[in-house]
Design a protein around this motif. Structure first.
Motif, PDB file in Angstrom:
ATOM      1  N   GLY A   9       6.441 -12.899 -17.831  1.00 29.70           N
ATOM      2  CA  GLY A   9       5.388 -13.906 -17.716  1.00 29.70           C
ATOM      3  C   GLY A   9       4.448 -13.582 -16.575  1.00 29.70           C
ATOM      4  N   ILE A  10       3.247 -14.149 -16.668  1.00 27.38           N
ATOM      5  CA  ILE A  10       2.300 -13.994 -15.552  1.00 27.38           C
ATOM      6  C   ILE A  10       1.632 -15.337 -15.290  1.00 27.38           C
ATOM      7  N   GLN A  11       1.395 -15.634 -14.027  1.00 28.09           N
ATOM      8  CA  GLN A  11       0.820 -16.924 -13.651  1.00 28.09           C
ATOM      9  C   GLN A  11      -0.691 -16.950 -13.825  1.00 28.09           C
ATOM     10  N   PHE A  17      -7.147 -11.138 -13.593  1.00 34.12           N
ATOM     11  CA  PHE A  17      -6.078 -10.238 -13.180  1.00 34.12           C
ATOM     12  C   PHE A  17      -6.709  -9.145 -12.326  1.00 34.12           C
ATOM     13  N   HIS A  18      -5.889  -8.505 -11.475  1.00 33.41           N
ATOM     14  CA  HIS A  18      -6.418  -7.406 -10.676  1.00 33.41           C
ATOM     15  C   HIS A  18      -5.785  -6.087 -11.104  1.00 33.41           C
ATOM     16  N   LEU A  19      -6.319  -5.016 -10.557  1.00 32.67           N
ATOM     17  CA  LEU A  19      -5.889  -3.680 -10.975  1.00 32.67           C
ATOM     18  C   LEU A  19      -4.393  -3.462 -10.720  1.00 32.67           C
ATOM     19  N   GLY A  20      -3.864  -4.060  -9.653  1.00 35.54           N
ATOM     20  CA  GLY A  20      -2.429  -3.955  -9.361  1.00 35.54           C
ATOM     21  C   GLY A  20      -1.593  -4.627 -10.444  1.00 35.54           C
ATOM     22  N   ASN A  21      -2.015  -5.799 -10.901  1.00 31.40           N
ATOM     23  CA  ASN A  21      -1.317  -6.487 -11.991  1.00 31.40           C
ATOM     24  C   ASN A  21      -1.265  -5.588 -13.231  1.00 31.40           C
ATOM     25  N   TYR A  22      -2.408  -4.976 -13.537  1.00 29.01           N
ATOM     26  CA  TYR A  22      -2.462  -4.164 -14.742  1.00 29.01           C
ATOM     27  C   TYR A  22      -1.610  -2.895 -14.614  1.00 29.01           C
ATOM     28  N   GLU A 150      10.161  -5.033  -7.259  1.00 30.43           N
ATOM     29  CA  GLU A 150      11.136  -5.198  -6.178  1.00 30.43           C
ATOM     30  C   GLU A 150      11.177  -6.657  -5.691  1.00 30.43           C
ATOM     31  N   ASP A 151      10.012  -7.302  -5.607  1.00 36.16           N
ATOM     32  CA  ASP A 151       9.934  -8.655  -5.056  1.00 36.16           C
ATOM     33  C   ASP A 151      10.649  -9.702  -5.911  1.00 36.16           C
ATOM     34  N   GLN A 152      10.983  -9.344  -7.152  1.00 29.66           N
ATOM     35  CA  GLN A 152      11.614 -10.326  -8.038  1.00 29.66           C
ATOM     36  C   GLN A 152      13.116 -10.093  -8.203  1.00 29.66           C
ATOM     37  N   ALA A 186       2.951   2.183 -11.352  1.00 36.27           N
ATOM     38  CA  ALA A 186       2.309   2.465 -10.069  1.00 36.27           C
ATOM     39  C   ALA A 186       2.352   1.241  -9.161  1.00 36.27           C
ATOM     40  N   LYS A 187       2.548   1.460  -7.889  1.00 37.28           N
ATOM     41  CA  LYS A 187       2.325   0.389  -6.919  1.00 37.28           C
ATOM     42  C   LYS A 187       0.950   0.648  -6.309  1.00 37.28           C
ATOM     43  N   ILE A 188       0.078  -0.326  -6.433  1.00 33.46           N
ATOM     44  CA  ILE A 188      -1.308  -0.126  -6.023  1.00 33.46           C
ATOM     45  C   ILE A 188      -1.549  -0.853  -4.700  1.00 33.46           C
ATOM     46  N   SER A 196      -0.890  -2.163   2.765  1.00 37.16           N
ATOM     47  CA  SER A 196      -0.359  -3.370   2.121  1.00 37.16           C
ATOM     48  C   SER A 196      -0.785  -3.394   0.658  1.00 37.16           C
ATOM     49  N   LYS A 197       0.015  -4.045  -0.187  1.00 41.55           N
ATOM     50  CA  LYS A 197      -0.242  -3.949  -1.629  1.00 41.55           C
ATOM     51  C   LYS A 197      -1.484  -4.747  -2.028  1.00 41.55           C
ATOM     52  N   MET A 198      -2.146  -4.255  -3.050  1.00 45.69           N
ATOM     53  CA  MET A 198      -3.297  -4.980  -3.575  1.00 45.69           C
ATOM     54  C   MET A 198      -2.801  -6.325  -4.073  1.00 45.69           C
ATOM     55  N   SER A 199      -3.467  -7.404  -3.657  1.00 45.65           N
ATOM     56  CA  SER A 199      -2.998  -8.734  -4.017  1.00 45.65           C
ATOM     57  C   SER A 199      -4.180  -9.687  -4.126  1.00 45.65           C
ATOM     58  N   LYS A 200      -4.006 -10.731  -4.976  1.00 50.71           N
ATOM     59  CA  LYS A 200      -5.091 -11.705  -5.113  1.00 50.71           C
ATOM     60  C   LYS A 200      -5.319 -12.445  -3.801  1.00 50.71           C
TER      61      LYS A 200
HETATM   62  P1  ADP Z   1      -0.255 -11.064  -6.528  1.00 51.22           P
HETATM   63  O1  ADP Z   1       0.666 -10.171  -5.726  1.00 51.22           O
HETATM   64  O2  ADP Z   1      -1.662 -10.617  -6.513  1.00 51.22           O
HETATM   65  O3  ADP Z   1      -0.056 -12.526  -6.200  1.00 51.22           O
HETATM   66  P2  ADP Z   1       1.421 -11.556  -8.784  1.00 51.22           P
HETATM   67  O4  ADP Z   1       2.543 -11.789  -7.844  1.00 51.22           O
HETATM   68  O5  ADP Z   1       0.911 -12.696  -9.582  1.00 51.22           O
HETATM   69  O6  ADP Z   1       0.221 -10.864  -8.024  1.00 51.22           O
HETATM   70  O7  ADP Z   1       1.845 -10.352  -9.712  1.00 51.22           O
HETATM   71  C1  ADP Z   1       1.966 -10.358 -11.103  1.00 51.22           C
HETATM   72  C2  ADP Z   1       2.559  -9.042 -11.532  1.00 51.22           C
HETATM   73  O8  ADP Z   1       1.770  -7.936 -11.071  1.00 51.22           O
HETATM   74  C3  ADP Z   1       3.957  -8.807 -10.961  1.00 51.22           C
HETATM   75  O9  ADP Z   1       4.765  -8.255 -11.983  1.00 51.22           O
HETATM   76  C4  ADP Z   1       3.773  -7.815  -9.842  1.00 51.22           C
HETATM   77  O10 ADP Z   1       4.909  -6.983  -9.690  1.00 51.22           O
HETATM   78  C5  ADP Z   1       2.547  -7.021 -10.307  1.00 51.22           C
HETATM   79  N1  ADP Z   1       1.739  -6.604  -9.154  1.00 51.22           N
HETATM   80  C6  ADP Z   1       1.027  -7.418  -8.339  1.00 51.22           C
HETATM   81  N2  ADP Z   1       0.380  -6.722  -7.395  1.00 51.22           N
HETATM   82  C7  ADP Z   1       0.691  -5.406  -7.605  1.00 51.22           C
HETATM   83  C8  ADP Z   1       0.340  -4.175  -6.952  1.00 51.22           C
HETATM   84  N3  ADP Z   1      -0.480  -4.157  -5.897  1.00 51.22           N
HETATM   85  N4  ADP Z   1       0.833  -3.019  -7.437  1.00 51.22           N
HETATM   86  C9  ADP Z   1       1.660  -3.034  -8.517  1.00 51.22           C
HETATM   87  N5  ADP Z   1       2.036  -4.143  -9.172  1.00 51.22           N
HETATM   88  C10 ADP Z   1       1.566  -5.324  -8.731  1.00 51.22           C
END
Ligand code: ADP
Ligand code: NA
Length: 330
Positions: A9-11, A17-22, A150-152, A186-188, A196-200
């Motif tokens: 699932g995704i919230q 969505f961002h490039l890391g999500n994809y 990893e975070d889950q 990929a971890k973006i 630090s990881k790409m994040s919203k």
């Molecule tokens: P955010 O970290 O931006 O809040 P979410 O936690 O909603 O994003 O992430 C949704 C999905 O995208 C998760 O499965 C997460 O592992 C993946 N994801 C989020 N950010 C990244 C990233 N920078 N690189 C790789 N996967 C990511």
């Protein structure tokens, strides 16, 4: 031969969505359709664990679904649905909450982090029980595998414990899910802060590529990504985090190996790499955005697709819940 079942699932908590999500998650959802029995959902119940605007949430839920379709989630091969359309999630969640120890729930580190950010008095009980709802999401579908980052991990461990506890007390009812750790995902990292990881919730908007933003803007962000003062284009996450991040993105979007890229950029500079990657990204997001737009141009058709997905999901969910209710004495 029956396929293993996957659920993810995704919230709907961002406008895009961002490039890391994809590259980190959603690309895998699309691929798993070839090999697994796939259930994918937009988790709007989870989205209200933090304060939401109802209009914005409704819109984001549809836009999330449209993006999933545009990325390649195929409603003929996957059950694609919205979590709140399947009331069994909340119903199973209550039963599992009553099997979870307060101390056990209190050990979830993600809650501690999020609650610390919001202030303990503002954090909702829903945010606290979130991992139990997540367990319900998974166990309801008898999913064998859950693609997780990893975070889950800790949350999936809770799902496994709850499945085993229920099975032990009431008889075998749930499949005990395994984490599906994806090797080539990929971890973006943030383009402005590549450690630090790409994040919203990125500190600088220029570090984040949103799939629905103006592609010109994305291209500019790639061209102004932080790199080091060296010149060599080599994959070295420790010493050259920025360049390595660009290479990971490049490799993931084109399917070319990192080695291949290092070779072809041997006599070129960072500017060339960024310029080429900016173009590749634009070529990817432009048709993606057109597909999203066309799904959103026909909301009634989109809602039909989601209603069909919810029906498929409920076929499985109602069956599981009926057994659960019977076993606990309802
Ligand atoms: P955010 O970290 O931006 O809040 P979410 O936690 O909603 O994003 O992430 C949704 C999905 O995208 C998760 O499965 C997460 O592992 C993946 N994801 C989020 N950010 C990244 C990233 N920078 N690189 C790789 N996967 C990511
Ligand atoms: Na996150």
């Amino acid at each position: 031969e029956a396929r293993l079942r996957v659920l993810s699932g995704i919230q709907p908590t961002a406008d895009s969505f961002h490039l890391g999500n994809y590259l980190g998650a959603l690309r895998q959802w699309v691929r798993l359709q070839d090999t697994h029995d796939t259930f994918y959902m937009v988790v709007d119940l989870h989205a209200i664990t933090v304060e939401q605007d109802p209009k914005v949430l409704r819109q984001r839920t549809r836009v999330s679904a449209a993006q999933l379709l545009a990325l390649g989630v195929d409603p003929d091969r996957s059950a694609l649905f919205v979590q709140s359309h399947v009331p069994e999630h909340a119903q199973l969640s209550w039963v599992l909450e009553c099997l979870t120890g307060f101390g056990e729930a209190s050990r979830m580190t993600q809650f501690k982090d999020k609650a610390a950010k919001q202030g303990a008095d503002r954090a909702s009980v829903g945010l606290f029980t979130y991992p139990i709802l997540q367990a319900a999401d998974i166990l309801l579908y008898q999913a064998h595998a859950v693609p997780v980052g990893e975070d889950q991990r800790q949350h999936l461990e809770l799902s496994r414990n709850l499945a085993q506890r229920f099975n032990h007390r009431f008889g075998k009812t749930f499949v005990v899910p395994e984490p599906h750790i994806v090797k080539d995902t990929a971890k973006i990292y943030d383009l402005q802060d590549p450690t630090s990881k790409m994040s919203k919730s990125a500190s600088s908007p220029n570090g984040l590529i949103e799939l629905l933003e103006d592609p010109k803007r994305s291209a500019k962000k790639i061209r102004s990504a932080v790199t080091d003062t060296g010149r060599e284009i080599v994959f070295d996450p420790e010493g050259k985090a920025g360049v390595s991040n660009l290479l990971s993105i490049y490799s993931a979007l084109t399917g070319k190996s990192i080695e291949e890229l290092e070779n072809s950029y041997r006599d070129k500079g960072y500017g060339d790499l960024k310029k080429d990657l900016a173009e590749i990204l634009v070529e990817f997001v432009t048709p993606f955005q057109e597909r999203v737009k066309s799904y959103l141009d026909d909301i009634s058709e989109l809602d039909k697709v989601l209603a069909r997905g919810a029906e498929q999901a409920r076929e499985v969910a109602t069956r599981t819940l009926a057994v659960v209710y019977d076993r606990v004495g309802f």
